[in-house]
Design a protein around this motif. Structure first.
Motif, PDB file in Angstrom:
ATOM      1  N   ALA A  45      -9.296   3.887 -16.596  1.00 46.29           N
ATOM      2  CA  ALA A  45      -8.846   5.192 -16.311  1.00 46.29           C
ATOM      3  C   ALA A  45      -7.555   5.383 -17.091  1.00 46.29           C
ATOM      4  CB  ALA A  45      -8.227   5.144 -14.719  1.00 46.29           C
ATOM      5  N   GLY A  46      -7.079   6.728 -17.061  1.00 48.49           N
ATOM      6  CA  GLY A  46      -5.832   7.044 -17.774  1.00 48.49           C
ATOM      7  C   GLY A  46      -5.601   8.524 -17.542  1.00 48.49           C
ATOM      8  N   TYR A  47      -4.702   9.098 -18.367  1.00 46.85           N
ATOM      9  CA  TYR A  47      -4.239  10.406 -18.343  1.00 46.85           C
ATOM     10  C   TYR A  47      -4.723  11.252 -19.579  1.00 46.85           C
ATOM     11  CZ  TYR A  47      -1.786   8.160 -14.684  1.00 46.85           C
ATOM     12  OH  TYR A  47      -1.423   6.977 -13.699  1.00 46.85           O
ATOM     13  N   LYS A  63      -0.051  -0.661 -13.125  1.00 46.02           N
ATOM     14  CA  LYS A  63      -0.153  -1.034 -11.705  1.00 46.02           C
ATOM     15  C   LYS A  63      -0.304   0.471 -10.843  1.00 46.02           C
ATOM     16  CE  LYS A  63       3.817  -2.918 -11.455  1.00 46.02           C
ATOM     17  NZ  LYS A  63       4.218  -2.526 -12.605  1.00 46.02           N
ATOM     18  N   THR A  64       0.543   1.410 -10.966  1.00 45.48           N
ATOM     19  CA  THR A  64       0.402   2.511 -10.354  1.00 45.48           C
ATOM     20  C   THR A  64      -0.836   3.482 -10.391  1.00 45.48           C
ATOM     21  OG1 THR A  64       3.119   2.950 -10.062  1.00 45.48           O
ATOM     22  CG2 THR A  64       1.571   4.835 -10.110  1.00 45.48           C
ATOM     23  N   THR A  65      -1.143   3.425 -11.989  1.00 46.27           N
ATOM     24  CA  THR A  65      -2.417   3.973 -12.245  1.00 46.27           C
ATOM     25  C   THR A  65      -3.791   3.332 -11.315  1.00 46.27           C
ATOM     26  OG1 THR A  65      -1.669   4.777 -14.374  1.00 46.27           O
ATOM     27  CG2 THR A  65      -4.091   4.594 -13.869  1.00 46.27           C
ATOM     28  N   THR A  66      -3.701   2.017 -11.154  1.00 46.06           N
ATOM     29  CA  THR A  66      -4.700   1.469 -10.518  1.00 46.06           C
ATOM     30  C   THR A  66      -4.602   2.086  -9.017  1.00 46.06           C
ATOM     31  OG1 THR A  66      -4.563  -0.474 -11.627  1.00 46.06           O
ATOM     32  CG2 THR A  66      -5.307  -0.857  -9.342  1.00 46.06           C
ATOM     33  N   LEU A  67      -3.511   2.142  -8.470  1.00 42.95           N
ATOM     34  CA  LEU A  67      -3.391   2.478  -7.074  1.00 42.95           C
ATOM     35  C   LEU A  67      -3.858   4.109  -6.828  1.00 42.95           C
ATOM     36  CD1 LEU A  67      -0.402   0.845  -5.089  1.00 42.95           C
ATOM     37  CD2 LEU A  67      -2.665   0.253  -5.852  1.00 42.95           C
ATOM     38  N   ARG A  68      -3.332   4.824  -7.873  1.00 43.48           N
ATOM     39  CA  ARG A  68      -3.911   6.310  -7.909  1.00 43.48           C
ATOM     40  C   ARG A  68      -5.300   6.576  -8.105  1.00 43.48           C
ATOM     41  NH1 ARG A  68       1.024   8.639 -11.633  1.00 43.48           N
ATOM     42  NH2 ARG A  68       2.589   8.613 -10.103  1.00 43.48           N
ATOM     43  N   VAL A 117      -7.635   4.174  -7.196  1.00 46.10           N
ATOM     44  CA  VAL A 117      -8.127   3.877  -5.770  1.00 46.10           C
ATOM     45  C   VAL A 117      -8.021   5.051  -4.527  1.00 46.10           C
ATOM     46  CG1 VAL A 117      -7.697   2.505  -3.770  1.00 46.10           C
ATOM     47  CG2 VAL A 117      -7.812   1.379  -6.052  1.00 46.10           C
ATOM     48  N   SER A 118      -6.843   5.802  -4.716  1.00 42.55           N
ATOM     49  CA  SER A 118      -6.897   6.983  -3.766  1.00 42.55           C
ATOM     50  C   SER A 118      -7.232   8.119  -4.093  1.00 42.55           C
ATOM     51  CB  SER A 118      -5.406   7.011  -3.225  1.00 42.55           C
ATOM     52  OG  SER A 118      -4.524   7.252  -4.491  1.00 42.55           O
ATOM     53  N   GLY A 119      -7.831   8.282  -5.430  1.00 46.46           N
ATOM     54  CA  GLY A 119      -8.603   9.289  -5.741  1.00 46.46           C
ATOM     55  C   GLY A 119      -7.731  10.550  -6.430  1.00 46.46           C
ATOM     56  N   VAL A 120      -6.319  10.083  -6.859  1.00 49.56           N
ATOM     57  CA  VAL A 120      -5.451  11.094  -7.418  1.00 49.56           C
ATOM     58  C   VAL A 120      -5.894  10.913  -8.877  1.00 49.56           C
ATOM     59  CG1 VAL A 120      -3.048  11.207  -7.864  1.00 49.56           C
ATOM     60  CG2 VAL A 120      -3.710  10.601  -5.625  1.00 49.56           C
ATOM     61  N   VAL A 121      -6.251   9.766  -9.365  1.00 46.93           N
ATOM     62  CA  VAL A 121      -6.703   9.805 -10.864  1.00 46.93           C
ATOM     63  C   VAL A 121      -8.049   9.459 -10.869  1.00 46.93           C
ATOM     64  CG1 VAL A 121      -6.478   8.326 -13.081  1.00 46.93           C
ATOM     65  CG2 VAL A 121      -4.475   8.793 -11.817  1.00 46.93           C
ATOM     66  N   ILE A 146     -11.227  10.065   0.797  1.00 50.57           N
ATOM     67  CA  ILE A 146     -10.861   8.674   0.713  1.00 50.57           C
ATOM     68  C   ILE A 146     -10.062   8.583   1.990  1.00 50.57           C
ATOM     69  CG2 ILE A 146      -9.612   6.804  -0.307  1.00 50.57           C
ATOM     70  CD1 ILE A 146     -10.783   8.192  -3.178  1.00 50.57           C
ATOM     71  N   VAL A 147      -9.028   9.198   2.248  1.00 53.43           N
ATOM     72  CA  VAL A 147      -8.313   9.020   3.581  1.00 53.43           C
ATOM     73  C   VAL A 147      -9.116   9.081   4.831  1.00 53.43           C
ATOM     74  CG1 VAL A 147      -6.415  10.106   5.219  1.00 53.43           C
ATOM     75  CG2 VAL A 147      -6.166  10.088   2.778  1.00 53.43           C
ATOM     76  N   GLY A 148     -10.185   9.910   4.849  1.00 54.25           N
ATOM     77  CA  GLY A 148     -10.981  10.036   6.059  1.00 54.25           C
ATOM     78  C   GLY A 148     -11.936   9.043   6.279  1.00 54.25           C
ATOM     79  N   LEU A 149     -12.039   8.023   5.056  1.00 56.35           N
ATOM     80  CA  LEU A 149     -13.036   6.835   5.372  1.00 56.35           C
ATOM     81  C   LEU A 149     -11.854   5.613   5.476  1.00 56.35           C
ATOM     82  CD1 LEU A 149     -15.303   7.178   2.043  1.00 56.35           C
ATOM     83  CD2 LEU A 149     -15.979   7.438   4.336  1.00 56.35           C
ATOM     84  N   GLY A 150     -10.739   5.732   5.522  1.00 59.44           N
ATOM     85  CA  GLY A 150      -9.679   4.736   6.239  1.00 59.44           C
ATOM     86  C   GLY A 150      -8.904   4.160   4.990  1.00 59.44           C
ATOM     87  N   LEU A 151      -8.519   4.763   3.943  1.00 62.71           N
ATOM     88  CA  LEU A 151      -7.478   4.130   3.148  1.00 62.71           C
ATOM     89  C   LEU A 151      -6.413   5.079   3.099  1.00 62.71           C
ATOM     90  CD1 LEU A 151      -8.161   2.669  -0.356  1.00 62.71           C
ATOM     91  CD2 LEU A 151      -6.416   4.381  -0.256  1.00 62.71           C
TER      92      LEU A 151
END
Length: 251
Positions: free
Chosen positions: A25-27, A56-61, A63-67, A89-94
């Motif tokens: 992933a990236g920008y 690190k932050t890109t990994t979390l983003r 995971v949460s669908g922001v990236v 993704i929030v609806g699925l429990g994250l």
């Protein structure tokens, strides 16, 4: 800093497994992650450490669908969420506690917290109960529930950010740099809350600049360098690793 035992606040939530496989992933044209793979078992506390710019932050983003990942896949409770929307993704429990908190400064503490329950029907149905749980974790938020979020201290704002994510009743909580800009006392308060939530069964994936504290708390941890996993092991093993200690603990 030593974490003391706290009375865990019941979320009545069973942690799910989070699996990241060969994630890229990236920008735009700038790639940040290169084949990152990691796993958080149900109810496990996992830390990701590394220097600034390691991904690190890109990994979390991601995971949460922001990236949006360019390759690889992400599984939440066995379900592929690689292309899912953040709200889905929030609806699925994250739940995601972002770096920088991202609160609504002109809304009250309580209003910011209640927004966290908006995307999950089950969270809305239990909003009052979950709000009491959050106030039990962070009594100061109960005292300041009518105060505008923008007038809070940095530590209090971080409590709101964690509490807002918990209002969605997540089974997996991803947390990005929660101690950034906080005093040692506020850092301990936030980390004790994360420990308590994890002890109740919620899976936690933590990115944190305080490497020593993270590794002492985590069941397992991963080391990221230049967008790749270069080491992994138990928190205790990495804390004792000479290379980790030299690179991140100045020992």
């Amino acid at each position: 800093m030593t974490l003391t035992q706290t009375n865990p606040v019941s979320t009545r939530t069973q942690g799910q497994e989070l699996v990241i496989e060969n994630l890229a992933a990236g920008y735009g044209k700038v790639q940040v992650l290169w084949g990152v793979s990691l796993r958080v078992a149900p109810g496990e506390f996992v830390a990701v450490i590394g220097a600034n710019g390691a991904g690190k932050t890109t990994t979390l983003r991601a995971v949460s669908g922001v990236v949006r990942p360019s390759a690889g896949r992400i599984l939440l409770g066995g379900q592929d969420i690689t292309r899912a929307t953040p709200s889905g993704i929030v609806g699925l429990g994250l739940g995601h506690v972002p770096e920088g908190r991202e609160l609504f400064p002109r809304m009250t503490v309580r209003e910011n917290l209640e927004l966290g329950a908006a995307m999950r029907p089950e969270a809305r149905a239990m909003q009052a109960q979950t709000l009491e749980h959050v106030y039990a974790l962070f009594p100061r938020l109960s005292e300041r529930q009518g105060q505008l979020a923008g007038t809070l201290s940095g530590g209090e704002q971080q409590m709101v950010a964690v509490g807002r994510a918990l209002m969605a009743r997540p089974s997996v909580l991803v947390v990005d740099e929660p101690s950034l800009g906080l005093s040692p006392l506020m850092t301990q308060t936030v980390f004790e809350a994360l420990k308590a939530v994890n002890q109740e069964g919620v899976s936690v994936l933590l990115v944190e600049q305080n490497v020593g504290l993270s590794l002492r708390l985590a069941h397992r941890a991963y080391v990221l360098e230049n967008g790749q996993v270069v080491n992994e092991g138990t928190g205790a093993a990495l804390l004792a690793d000479p290379k980790v200690r030299e690179a991140y603990l100045a020992l």
